[in-house]
Scaffold this motif. Structure first.
Motif, PDB file in Angstrom:
ATOM      1  N   VAL A   1       0.823  -1.216   0.170  1.00  0.00           N
ATOM      2  CA  VAL A   1      -0.074  -0.010   0.016  1.00  0.00           C
ATOM      3  C   VAL A   1       0.892   1.377  -0.113  1.00  0.00           C
ATOM      4  O   VAL A   1       1.884   1.274   0.825  1.00  0.00           O
ATOM      5  N   ILE A   2       0.634   2.134  -1.028  1.00  0.00           N
ATOM      6  CA  ILE A   2       1.285   3.479  -0.840  1.00  0.00           C
ATOM      7  C   ILE A   2       0.459   4.576  -0.661  1.00  0.00           C
ATOM      8  O   ILE A   2      -0.906   4.341  -0.999  1.00  0.00           O
ATOM      9  N   ALA A   3       0.670   5.656  -0.548  1.00  0.00           N
ATOM     10  CA  ALA A   3      -0.280   6.649  -0.225  1.00  0.00           C
ATOM     11  C   ALA A   3      -0.749   7.369  -1.495  1.00  0.00           C
ATOM     12  O   ALA A   3      -2.216   7.520  -1.527  1.00  0.00           O
ATOM     13  N   LYS A   4      -0.049   7.525  -2.401  1.00  0.00           N
ATOM     14  CA  LYS A   4      -0.485   8.182  -3.642  1.00  0.00           C
ATOM     15  C   LYS A   4       0.600   7.523  -4.727  1.00  0.00           C
ATOM     16  O   LYS A   4       1.587   7.268  -4.453  1.00  0.00           O
ATOM     17  N   LEU A   5      -0.082   7.693  -6.032  1.00  0.00           N
ATOM     18  CA  LEU A   5       0.867   7.139  -7.082  1.00  0.00           C
ATOM     19  C   LEU A   5       2.181   7.912  -7.313  1.00  0.00           C
ATOM     20  O   LEU A   5       3.386   7.087  -7.787  1.00  0.00           O
ATOM     21  N   ASP A   6       2.134   8.950  -7.049  1.00  0.00           N
ATOM     22  CA  ASP A   6       3.483   9.849  -7.322  1.00  0.00           C
ATOM     23  C   ASP A   6       4.375   9.714  -6.254  1.00  0.00           C
ATOM     24  O   ASP A   6       5.695   9.810  -6.357  1.00  0.00           O
ATOM     25  N   ARG A   7       4.051   8.934  -5.214  1.00  0.00           N
ATOM     26  CA  ARG A   7       5.057   8.533  -4.090  1.00  0.00           C
ATOM     27  C   ARG A   7       5.693   7.182  -4.553  1.00  0.00           C
ATOM     28  O   ARG A   7       6.732   6.989  -4.049  1.00  0.00           O
ATOM     29  N   LEU A   8       5.321   6.486  -5.469  1.00  0.00           N
ATOM     30  CA  LEU A   8       5.911   5.357  -6.051  1.00  0.00           C
ATOM     31  C   LEU A   8       6.800   5.895  -7.141  1.00  0.00           C
ATOM     32  O   LEU A   8       7.992   5.582  -7.075  1.00  0.00           O
ATOM     33  N   SER A   9       6.217   6.491  -7.885  1.00  0.00           N
ATOM     34  CA  SER A   9       7.055   7.009  -9.073  1.00  0.00           C
ATOM     35  C   SER A   9       6.432   8.154  -9.993  1.00  0.00           C
ATOM     36  O   SER A   9       5.041   8.210  -9.763  1.00  0.00           O
ATOM     37  N   ARG A  10       7.006   9.215 -10.716  1.00  0.00           N
ATOM     38  CA  ARG A  10       6.394  10.084 -11.489  1.00  0.00           C
ATOM     39  C   ARG A  10       6.306   9.579 -12.887  1.00  0.00           C
ATOM     40  O   ARG A  10       6.066  10.046 -13.813  1.00  0.00           O
ATOM     41  N   ASP A  11       6.903   8.322 -13.089  1.00  0.00           N
ATOM     42  CA  ASP A  11       7.380   7.682 -14.478  1.00  0.00           C
ATOM     43  C   ASP A  11       6.243   6.429 -14.450  1.00  0.00           C
ATOM     44  O   ASP A  11       6.520   5.565 -13.859  1.00  0.00           O
ATOM     45  N   VAL A  12       5.563   6.805 -15.817  1.00  0.00           N
ATOM     46  CA  VAL A  12       4.419   5.726 -15.890  1.00  0.00           C
ATOM     47  C   VAL A  12       4.936   4.358 -16.190  1.00  0.00           C
ATOM     48  O   VAL A  12       4.544   3.153 -15.810  1.00  0.00           O
ATOM     49  N   GLU A  13       6.138   4.306 -16.797  1.00  0.00           N
ATOM     50  CA  GLU A  13       6.693   3.050 -16.968  1.00  0.00           C
ATOM     51  C   GLU A  13       7.235   2.188 -15.504  1.00  0.00           C
ATOM     52  O   GLU A  13       7.386   1.120 -15.598  1.00  0.00           O
ATOM     53  N   HIS A  14       7.950   3.031 -14.707  1.00  0.00           N
ATOM     54  CA  HIS A  14       8.304   2.515 -13.562  1.00  0.00           C
ATOM     55  C   HIS A  14       6.893   1.801 -12.765  1.00  0.00           C
ATOM     56  O   HIS A  14       6.875   0.910 -12.332  1.00  0.00           O
ATOM     57  N   ILE A  15       5.635   2.816 -12.889  1.00  0.00           N
ATOM     58  CA  ILE A  15       4.653   2.185 -11.927  1.00  0.00           C
ATOM     59  C   ILE A  15       4.090   0.742 -12.805  1.00  0.00           C
ATOM     60  O   ILE A  15       3.749  -0.028 -12.088  1.00  0.00           O
ATOM     61  N   ALA A  16       4.057   1.070 -14.087  1.00  0.00           N
ATOM     62  CA  ALA A  16       3.795  -0.280 -14.806  1.00  0.00           C
ATOM     63  C   ALA A  16       4.600  -1.582 -14.773  1.00  0.00           C
ATOM     64  O   ALA A  16       4.268  -2.469 -14.291  1.00  0.00           O
TER      65      ALA A  16
END
Length: 234
Positions: A70-85
């Protein structure tokens, strides 16, 4: 359901002050309470979002639990869509949750990440174009433009960089855009279920565990603002 909390802050100073860290922890704990999750571990990385999640030491430890992360928000994981994917693909079997969008499906999270990245690019280009036009008007002798360029240069000399200001504006716009996209279907569902007042929609959203962009419960004023932004009406 047992889950693992993952938090990312960008600097040691931010980590030491708790700026950002405590806010993320509150988001995660609130979502866990509302959704009935039990947080069994918490990991915190102090790294730039430009570093791929699976290359971060604490993130790797979080993944090793083989539990939903669980993360707070998507941008706390990354601001790069490839990283998130890539992260979502690796965490697919165990699960991946975003505290501000606890019921979002993987496809929706991919969509929000892509929209957020595209919006960041648009904002960056618009800011660059606007500054270029301002500087050209100043060169052409425009008194107002000259004054604005002077003030901007003075701000830069004091450490208030244009990049920092643009990043702050970008962060706010991104958060609002992503949140609006996330709550639209829920508001539409409330309207479909015969909610006829702002208060009834607020109650409907709160009953679903949907939070405002600031992580709080809804009230009529907040509902009105979002419905206007989304061009929704009764």
């Amino acid at each position: 359901m047992n889950v693992v909390a993952y938090i990312r802050v960008s600097t040691n100073k931010q980590e030491a002050s708790g700026l950002g860290l405590e806010a993320q922890r509150n988001y995660i704990q609130t979502a866990a309470h509302q959704q009935g999750w039990k947080i069994v571990a918490e990991y915190i990385d102090t790294v730039s979002g430009a570093i791929a999640p699976d290359a971060r030491p604490e993130c790797a430890k979080a993944l090793s639990h083989k539990m939903p992360i669980v993360i707070a928000k998507l941008d706390r994981l990354s601001r790069d869509v490839e990283h998130i994917a890539a992260f979502m693909k690796r965490a697919k079997d165990d699960g991946f949750k975003v505290a501000t969008m606890p019921n979002a499906r993987p496809f929706e999270l991919h969509l929000f990440a892509a929209l957020a990245e595209q919006e960041r690019k648009f904002i960056g280009q618009r800011t660059k174009d606007a500054l270029g036009a301002l500087e050209q008007r100043a060169k052409d002798g425009d008194v107002v433009a000259t004054a604005k360029v002077k003030r901007r240069n003075e701000a830069l000399s004091k450490g208030r960089t244009g990049a920092a200001a643009a990043k702050a504006r970008e962060g706010v716009t991104q958060r609002v855009s992503v949140h609006h996209a996330a709550v639209r279907p829920h508001i539409e569902a409330c309207l479909y279920n015969e909610c006829k007042t702002l208060q009834s929609i607020a109650d409907c959203l709160n009953s679903k565990g949907i939070q405002t962009s600031r992580g709080s419960e809804w009230n009529p004023t907040q509902v009105r603002r979002v419905m206007l932004a989304l061009s929704l009406s009764f």
